[in-house]
Design an enzyme around this catalytic site. Structure first.
Site, PDB file in Angstrom:
ATOM      1  N   GLY A 198      -0.389   4.360   0.411  1.00  0.00           N
ATOM      2  CA  GLY A 198      -1.150   5.752   0.727  1.00  0.00           C
ATOM      3  C   GLY A 198      -0.214   6.335   1.757  1.00  0.00           C
ATOM      4  O   GLY A 198       0.884   6.082   1.763  1.00  0.00           O
ATOM      5  N   PHE A 199      -0.638   7.013   2.861  1.00  0.00           N
ATOM      6  CA  PHE A 199      -0.147   7.768   3.738  1.00  0.00           C
ATOM      7  C   PHE A 199       0.662   6.741   4.596  1.00  0.00           C
ATOM      8  O   PHE A 199       2.000   7.117   4.739  1.00  0.00           O
ATOM      9  CB  PHE A 199      -0.996   8.848   4.316  1.00  0.00           C
ATOM     10  CG  PHE A 199      -1.405   9.984   3.755  1.00  0.00           C
ATOM     11  CD1 PHE A 199      -0.761  11.019   3.635  1.00  0.00           C
ATOM     12  CD2 PHE A 199      -2.815   9.984   3.253  1.00  0.00           C
ATOM     13  CE1 PHE A 199      -1.126  12.007   2.702  1.00  0.00           C
ATOM     14  CE2 PHE A 199      -3.418  11.075   2.565  1.00  0.00           C
ATOM     15  CZ  PHE A 199      -2.490  12.109   2.318  1.00  0.00           C
ATOM     16  N   GLY A 200       0.104   5.904   5.114  1.00  0.00           N
ATOM     17  CA  GLY A 200       0.901   4.877   6.134  1.00  0.00           C
ATOM     18  C   GLY A 200       2.231   4.221   5.266  1.00  0.00           C
ATOM     19  O   GLY A 200       3.239   4.276   5.837  1.00  0.00           O
ATOM     20  N   VAL A 215      -1.809  -7.633  -4.082  1.00  0.00           N
ATOM     21  CA  VAL A 215      -1.425  -8.840  -3.028  1.00  0.00           C
ATOM     22  C   VAL A 215      -2.537  -9.582  -2.989  1.00  0.00           C
ATOM     23  O   VAL A 215      -3.866  -9.219  -2.417  1.00  0.00           O
ATOM     24  CB  VAL A 215      -1.011  -8.170  -1.900  1.00  0.00           C
ATOM     25  CG1 VAL A 215      -0.684  -9.256  -0.916  1.00  0.00           C
ATOM     26  CG2 VAL A 215       0.346  -7.709  -2.164  1.00  0.00           C
ATOM     27  N   ALA A 221      -5.410  10.896   7.734  1.00  0.00           N
ATOM     28  CA  ALA A 221      -3.941  10.907   7.129  1.00  0.00           C
ATOM     29  C   ALA A 221      -2.827  11.075   8.270  1.00  0.00           C
ATOM     30  O   ALA A 221      -2.033  10.381   8.469  1.00  0.00           O
ATOM     31  CB  ALA A 221      -3.831  12.172   6.117  1.00  0.00           C
ATOM     32  N   ASP A 244      -5.338   3.182   8.200  1.00  0.00           N
ATOM     33  CA  ASP A 244      -7.043   3.028   8.194  1.00  0.00           C
ATOM     34  C   ASP A 244      -7.463   1.519   8.551  1.00  0.00           C
ATOM     35  O   ASP A 244      -8.428   1.646   8.831  1.00  0.00           O
ATOM     36  CB  ASP A 244      -7.811   3.475   6.838  1.00  0.00           C
ATOM     37  CG  ASP A 244      -7.965   4.981   6.590  1.00  0.00           C
ATOM     38  OD1 ASP A 244      -7.187   5.736   7.553  1.00  0.00           O
ATOM     39  OD2 ASP A 244      -8.485   5.613   5.741  1.00  0.00           O
ATOM     40  N   GLY A 256       0.679  -1.196   0.142  1.00  0.00           N
ATOM     41  CA  GLY A 256       0.138  -0.020   0.001  1.00  0.00           C
ATOM     42  C   GLY A 256       0.862   1.426  -0.237  1.00  0.00           C
ATOM     43  O   GLY A 256       1.643   1.460   0.934  1.00  0.00           O
ATOM     44  N   GLU A 304     -17.192  19.183   3.222  1.00  0.00           N
ATOM     45  CA  GLU A 304     -16.364  19.978   2.166  1.00  0.00           C
ATOM     46  C   GLU A 304     -17.239  19.617   0.781  1.00  0.00           C
ATOM     47  O   GLU A 304     -17.109  20.641  -0.133  1.00  0.00           O
ATOM     48  CB  GLU A 304     -15.080  19.318   1.990  1.00  0.00           C
ATOM     49  CG  GLU A 304     -14.349  19.642   3.159  1.00  0.00           C
ATOM     50  CD  GLU A 304     -12.928  19.149   3.413  1.00  0.00           C
ATOM     51  OE1 GLU A 304     -12.015  20.073   3.833  1.00  0.00           O
ATOM     52  OE2 GLU A 304     -12.473  18.098   3.082  1.00  0.00           O
TER      53      GLU A 304
END
Lengths: 452, 452
Positions: A19-21, A85, A329, A313, A17, A176
């Site tokens: 993403g942010f992590g 994966v 995030a 997440d 992954g 938003e």
């Protein structure tokens, strides 16, 4: 204790992954004496907090994306592998990407979450969510097609349904989206149509709890609600959605049940863990919560497998107070960086105290001019909050060329209220609009023959 | 002679197509005492000359698109209608958009061209062309997926085929695509991969005639070819493509027949008229040429129908010299503006001399640093030509916010050689790469177990 001389074969870290992590873990390992393989099914990191700007035509997907290879091109110990994966073997210490086996010494799983319809998966067709670039483009298509169809519609009841937008969920994304659509209708598109008055657009924001932005301080929820109302958004709290089908949203408020006629329904409510959560549970016996998130140990590893970590997440980390950390995030970034640090400590035979999340606050944008920022010690609203929101978001956009372009796009749209990226693209571009009730198209005035 | 007092019902002009021809006609009519309805199946005008920049990841679709409604929002006499015209009735003077009839007094048809495979329509699957935003995104997907697949491929022969890009057609689009892909491989992506050396990429540009850029002066064709070769492009002139199938392009050079193993083949060769050409021929009896383009009269109307005009790529205008005018943006713009002026003259009972194209020159970009510009009286090359190319393209991008962003993106990519928009998106994002020949994935070095 491991000898760290250069001739040692390096420790293999696999990250699933980008993403942010995952990306923050990889970046924090870029100078470490390890080999890193980052696996993602997409070739880019997506700055998800700004996806609503793509969905409402203010930014392009590439403005909020960075190719993973280019973000990590200077991390010479890191390879990027494009693929999905589909299995993990914790005994043989490998993950499967299609039929390829990728061995690991330490595994970091950071595959995030997707939206959840609380078991009503058939709602997705009528109320798309916002997690991927494709989601945002589909949302954008629906929003702008609704105005186009309204322009052609002659039946006032159908026209009103076409100009009604329902957003389910009053968290940051819902707030938003609602603000952006209201501004779109009353400002950006105001001069563009000839038969409809886009300022008659109705934007409804539905929230189950008693206030919008539930994770924020109550006074900021009030400010946000007031700002939304000033933009013309109809905010309905303590409201449950009980049914969604084509053109009709059924809601329950206390004992009242109402139907709302709306062509465009957008989902900003629940999330659930990505499919890797289930694979981890099956293969390692680790427990997961009701949303499918994996219960992690205080050091973010999973029970009985100290070399498998879950961040972002997908993780349920509840060691600070009883509630798990939210799926935002900053949590993912700090978790990724913590695991990277812990791996390096372990390679030296050392360890780290347990993970502790430092909450630097929450923020949300309402329309183009207002925002709320909750930093704990200080609460901002209005222009300063807007400016702060802008600064933080631009600061964290990973690559500088994106930052520069996004900043200019924003400054431009701030002064002009324009949204240039309102393209209707995708498979069915000109979806036939039902025309049963339509008269033959008549230009505004009658015609005059030409003398040739 | 028509009375022009305000209480007269205005003359109704219908324009089909919001490309350069249709949009410039609409803009030129914005102050005229007529009603204008512009019909397009897309909600945006596309700056097609820059589509290759989207295909190669330098720009986003929205950077080169402007919403038609916003371009025309100040033209209060103009309505935009989103829809596809499927029939024309020249007797009743109306066009059909689905089941809606739109009446006209004067009709301007500007639906352009699409790419043609010279009757070999099955080649399209293997060699996509570049006419729409979706085409560009598909091309971008193929280009970047080829590098991703090469990174995973262990068989050197297959890897070479993955790193071979064949561009069919040496006109401006082919030259610009070839230059951009060569730069991508040798510069932008250089540091991004760990197993392949992207500078081993082979880019072939195939042209049937004896030089690239046939419409330009021969010395500029030479410059362009030299610039392409300097970038590493293998330019093959007098080369005919006789067959395309999965992974194999068969070419003929004189009597020699060769096969090229290439995973990515891009089509920049023939074009043919859009479907409206056939409808016009059937309904009005007007003649068309072999490519389906409608033969127009000296005033761009069609024979026997002085109130129907055809402009842009769909028109065959051969009244200046024997050859029809080329299908380029400046021709379409001038034709659109001419027809707008003629309509206004006719409304006053006057007329105009026949249409005359003013050729202000041709230009093409080769990579990020070189271009050739042929203005007739002066020929530019190198940096000045590049700068001129940039200036002209930015000048003609319709809306200012796009111009600003595109200019900054370009200046940025000029100095950094970065291409931030290299997203792989679309339906089949992770197309499974054949892995029969692949070994199990092995990280670059061997592994070291972790001491936990």
């Amino acid at each position: 204790m491991v000898d760290l001389h250069d001739n040692n074969p390096p420790h293999q870290v696999v990250i699933i992954g980008g993403g942010f992590g995952g990306l923050y873990a990889a970046k924090a390992l870029s100078k470490a004496n390890v080999n890193v393989t980052l696996i993602d099914k997409r070739n880019f990191h997506l700055f998800q907090p700004l996806l609503y700007q793509v969905a409402t035509g203010a930014l392009s997907p590439a403005d909020i994306s960075s190719p993973l290879r280019s973000v990590l091109s200077k991390s010479k110990n890191t390879s990027v592998l494009l693929g999905e994966v589909n299995d993990i073997d914790p005994t043989a210490q490998k993950v499967m990407v299609g039929s390829e086996a990728v061995p690991y010494d330490t595994l970091i799983v950071a595959t995030g979450a997707k939206h959840s319809y609380f078991g009503k998966d058939n709602w997705e067709e009528f109320a798309p969510g916002l997690k991927t670039v494709e989601d945002a483009i589909e949302m954008r298509r629906r929003i702008f097609m609704a105005f186009e169809a309204a322009e052609k519609e002659t039946d006032p009841v159908k026209r009103q349904a076409l100009l009604t937008f329902v957003i389910v969920g009053g968290g940051p994304t819902g707030v938003e989206l609602a603000g952006a659509i209201a501004e779109l209708a009353t400002k950006t598109l105001k001069e563009d149509f000839r038969k409809i008055d886009t300022s008659e657009t109705r934007v409804l924001l539905l929230e189950g709890l008693d206030r919008v932005l539930p994770p924020f301080a109550p006074e900021l929820s009030q400010t946000a609600e007031a700002s939304l109302k000033a933009l013309g958004v109809d905010v309905q709290t303590k409201t449950l959605v009980t049914h969604i089908e084509n053109d009709i949203v059924t809601i329950k408020q206390g004992d009242d049940v109402k139907e709302i006629a709306a062509k465009t329904v957008l989902w900003a409510a629940g999330v659930k863990a990505s499919a890797m959560g289930k694979i981890l549970t099956e293969k390692t016996g680790v427990e997961s919560d009701r949303a499918g998130r994996v219960i992690v140990e205080p050091d973010l590893s999973i029970k009985g497998h100290p070399n498998i970590f879950v961040v972002g997440d997908l993780a349920n980390f509840a060691h600070q107070n009883d509630k798990p950390l939210p799926g935002v995030a900053p949590v993912a970034m700090q978790e990724g960086e913590y695991v990277a640090k812990l791996i390096q400590k372990r390679l030296k035979g050392e360890t780290l105290p347990q993970f502790k999340y430092v909450d630097r606050g929450s923020l949300a944008m309402i329309g183009q001019h207002a925002a709320v920022v909750d930093l704990g010690f200080i609460k901002l609203r209005g222009f300063f909050a807007w400016f702060f929101w802008l600064f933080i978001h631009i600061y964290f956009l990973i690559e500088f060329d994106n930052k520069l372009v996004v900043m200019i796009q924003w400054l431009w749209s701030y002064f002009t209220r324009n949204r240039g990226a309102r393209l209707i693209t995708g498979k069915e571009v000109v979806k036939p609009v039902p025309v049963e009730s339509n008269e033959h198209y008549q230009p505004a005035k009658t015609r005059q023959p030409l003398n040739v």
